[in-house]
Design an enzyme around this catalytic site. Structure first.
Site, PDB file in Angstrom:
ATOM      1  N   GLY A 173     -60.061  25.039 -10.880  1.00 10.65           N
ATOM      2  CA  GLY A 173     -59.551  26.036 -11.736  1.00 10.65           C
ATOM      3  C   GLY A 173     -59.404  25.576 -13.251  1.00 10.65           C
ATOM      4  O   GLY A 173     -59.856  24.718 -13.616  1.00 10.65           O
ATOM      5  N   PHE A 174     -58.601  26.278 -13.993  1.00 15.10           N
ATOM      6  CA  PHE A 174     -58.484  26.146 -15.339  1.00 15.10           C
ATOM      7  C   PHE A 174     -57.943  24.874 -15.756  1.00 15.10           C
ATOM      8  O   PHE A 174     -58.870  23.759 -16.161  1.00 15.10           O
ATOM      9  CB  PHE A 174     -57.504  27.285 -15.969  1.00 15.10           C
ATOM     10  CG  PHE A 174     -57.054  27.089 -17.466  1.00 15.10           C
ATOM     11  CD1 PHE A 174     -57.749  26.423 -18.295  1.00 15.10           C
ATOM     12  CD2 PHE A 174     -55.804  27.087 -17.637  1.00 15.10           C
ATOM     13  CE1 PHE A 174     -57.177  26.207 -19.720  1.00 15.10           C
ATOM     14  CE2 PHE A 174     -55.122  26.755 -18.566  1.00 15.10           C
ATOM     15  CZ  PHE A 174     -55.687  26.457 -19.726  1.00 15.10           C
ATOM     16  N   THR A 193     -59.338  31.662  -7.738  1.00 13.19           N
ATOM     17  CA  THR A 193     -59.267  31.989  -8.796  1.00 13.19           C
ATOM     18  C   THR A 193     -60.394  31.001  -9.783  1.00 13.19           C
ATOM     19  O   THR A 193     -60.501  31.217 -10.853  1.00 13.19           O
ATOM     20  CB  THR A 193     -57.768  31.887  -9.462  1.00 13.19           C
ATOM     21  OG1 THR A 193     -57.301  30.491  -9.100  1.00 13.19           O
ATOM     22  CG2 THR A 193     -57.045  32.982  -9.042  1.00 13.19           C
ATOM     23  N   ASP A 206     -59.383  25.897   2.012  1.00 12.84           N
ATOM     24  CA  ASP A 206     -58.034  26.349   1.659  1.00 12.84           C
ATOM     25  C   ASP A 206     -57.132  25.268   1.694  1.00 12.84           C
ATOM     26  O   ASP A 206     -57.063  24.716   2.708  1.00 12.84           O
ATOM     27  CB  ASP A 206     -57.799  27.473   2.614  1.00 12.84           C
ATOM     28  CG  ASP A 206     -56.777  28.439   1.984  1.00 12.84           C
ATOM     29  OD1 ASP A 206     -56.769  29.858   1.744  1.00 12.84           O
ATOM     30  OD2 ASP A 206     -55.525  27.775   1.699  1.00 12.84           O
ATOM     31  N   LEU A 212     -52.507  20.931  -7.271  1.00 18.49           N
ATOM     32  CA  LEU A 212     -52.428  22.182  -8.409  1.00 18.49           C
ATOM     33  C   LEU A 212     -52.613  23.531  -7.841  1.00 18.49           C
ATOM     34  O   LEU A 212     -52.752  24.580  -8.570  1.00 18.49           O
ATOM     35  CB  LEU A 212     -53.515  21.777  -9.739  1.00 18.49           C
ATOM     36  CG  LEU A 212     -53.009  20.832 -10.646  1.00 18.49           C
ATOM     37  CD1 LEU A 212     -53.009  19.490  -9.995  1.00 18.49           C
ATOM     38  CD2 LEU A 212     -53.879  20.984 -11.771  1.00 18.49           C
ATOM     39  N   SER A 215     -52.807  26.991  -6.639  1.00 13.12           N
ATOM     40  CA  SER A 215     -52.120  28.265  -6.540  1.00 13.12           C
ATOM     41  C   SER A 215     -52.588  29.156  -7.700  1.00 13.12           C
ATOM     42  O   SER A 215     -52.714  28.646  -8.824  1.00 13.12           O
ATOM     43  CB  SER A 215     -50.802  27.803  -7.022  1.00 13.12           C
ATOM     44  OG  SER A 215     -50.040  29.194  -7.022  1.00 13.12           O
ATOM     45  N   ALA A 264     -47.920  20.001  -9.113  1.00 13.52           N
ATOM     46  CA  ALA A 264     -47.782  20.819 -10.470  1.00 13.52           C
ATOM     47  C   ALA A 264     -46.810  21.988 -10.292  1.00 13.52           C
ATOM     48  O   ALA A 264     -47.170  23.081  -9.409  1.00 13.52           O
ATOM     49  CB  ALA A 264     -49.350  21.428 -10.629  1.00 13.52           C
ATOM     50  N   TYR A 306     -44.381  33.862  -6.734  1.00  9.73           N
ATOM     51  CA  TYR A 306     -44.521  32.633  -7.451  1.00  9.73           C
ATOM     52  C   TYR A 306     -43.635  31.790  -7.670  1.00  9.73           C
ATOM     53  O   TYR A 306     -43.221  30.759  -7.089  1.00  9.73           O
ATOM     54  CB  TYR A 306     -45.276  33.125  -8.778  1.00  9.73           C
ATOM     55  CG  TYR A 306     -45.807  31.937  -9.691  1.00  9.73           C
ATOM     56  CD1 TYR A 306     -46.867  31.082  -9.122  1.00  9.73           C
ATOM     57  CD2 TYR A 306     -45.402  31.402 -10.751  1.00  9.73           C
ATOM     58  CE1 TYR A 306     -47.582  30.004  -9.720  1.00  9.73           C
ATOM     59  CE2 TYR A 306     -45.972  30.634 -11.435  1.00  9.73           C
ATOM     60  CZ  TYR A 306     -46.929  29.799 -11.091  1.00  9.73           C
ATOM     61  OH  TYR A 306     -47.658  28.584 -11.662  1.00  9.73           O
TER      62      TYR A 306
END
Ligand code: UDP
Length: 307
Positions: free
Chosen positions: A10-11, A35, A56, A71, A73, A112, A143
């Site tokens: 992810g990012f 994502t 997953d 992290l 999610s 995170a 969330y």
């Protein structure tokens, strides 16, 4: 050290993997790519210190590691509204499975978490003792509440098994590798300004956020991952430079020399009014301070979106 990074494609996760490998650690990056993207890992391809696991996080995993950074999610409101159940599973079952990997290895566990655990805060700035103002049945609950559950489960493992845990509450972060369709305010405004399209301010733009550049944040995560003093702690990480969303829109327009107009759209339900971290604990325990000026961070992010 051997480190498992869930959500590593992810990012934030991909920047963290790069940084850990650069420090000489062996990294297992686990991601289901819901994502994240393997493009974010191009720079690590073929590196003997790096391995990618397509899986997953909510599924059981057996792995020998010295530390786990969890992290995984969806984190953008657009993403977690699109995948509410997946988000809740990543933060509940996913946190359980990641904690189990840490417990079986006697490894350090870093969660995170998020400023969203404070909900729409009635206290400004938000310090780690503040327990928040969260709507458990609203659209953001998938969330907020699942991250709160993740914090509760992590704290339980610390009490029950003596697991060495660190909970980081990450505030708004931005930078290269945010996706075009991410939907968060900085990627939206930058892309709109670059395309000469109207900047979409939700509500009247008087709500505030404090934006941290990704490199600064990753530095804080690495410090927390290794620091003795961080063990057992809950620590806010982010920028404490608070600004309104409307002010942000004007700055981005000005910085990019854009003559896009600003349009006002309805404010999403439960959108937090003010968000600003109290960073005293991060400063004291980690000696950490975000150092990238907003203008510089926005410039680097705009360069990424131009490419
Ligand atoms: N926002 C906005 N225009 C956009 C996207 C977001 O005005 O195109 C607002 C949003 O309503 C919120 C703030 O910007 O008040 C930050 O939103 P974002 O989705 O980036 O993250 P959040 O802090 O809400 O998780």
């Amino acid at each position: 050290m051997k480190i498992l990074v869930t959500g590593g494609a992810g990012f934030i996760g991909s920047h963290l993997c790069e940084r850990l490998v650069a420090e000489g650690h062996a990294v297992w990056c686990l991601d289901n790519l819901c994502t994240g993207s393997t493009e974010n890992l191009e720079g690590l391809k073929g590196n003997p210190l790096f391995d990618f696991i397509l899986a997953d996080v909510a599924d059981p995993l057996t792995l020998e590691v010295d530390a786990v950074a969890h992290l995984a999610s969806p984190a953008s409101p657009v993403d977690y509204h699109r995948m509410p159940v997946e988000t809740m599973m990543a933060n509940s079952m996913g946190t359980y499975q990641a904690l189990e990997v840490a417990r079986k290895n006697g490894a350090r566990f870093l969660l995170a978490s998020t400023s969203e655990v404070y909900g729409d805060p009635l206290k400004v700035p938000q310090d780690e003792e503040y327990t928040g103002n969260v709507n458990p049945v609203g659209p953001r609950a998938c969330y907020d509440e699942s991250k709160r559950f993740a914090e509760a489960l992590t704290s339980t493992y610390r009490r029950l098994y003596g697991l060495e845990t660190v909970i980081l509450r990450i505030f708004n972060t931005y930078g290269p590798r945010m996706r075009r369709e991410d939907g968060r305010v900085i990627p939206n405004f930058i892309q709109q300004a670059l395309a000469g399209e109207p900047l979409t301010v939700y509500g009247d733009g008087s709500q505030t956020r404090s934006f941290c550049y990704v490199d600064d944040l990753v530095e804080g995560i690495c410090l927390a991952l290794h620091s003795e003093r961080a063990a057992g702690e809950v620590i806010n990480l982010g920028s404490d430079r608070e600004m309104t969303v409307l002010d942000l829109a004007h700055r981005i327009k000005e910085m990019l020399g854009s003559d896009s107009e600003i349009v006002f759209l309805p404010l999403p339900q439960d959108d937090p009014r003010r968000r600003k971290p109290d960073l005293a604990r991060a400063r004291e325990l980690l000696g950490w301070e975000p150092t990238t000026a907003l203008e510089e961070g926005l410039r680097l992010t705009a360069e990424w979106f131009r490419r």
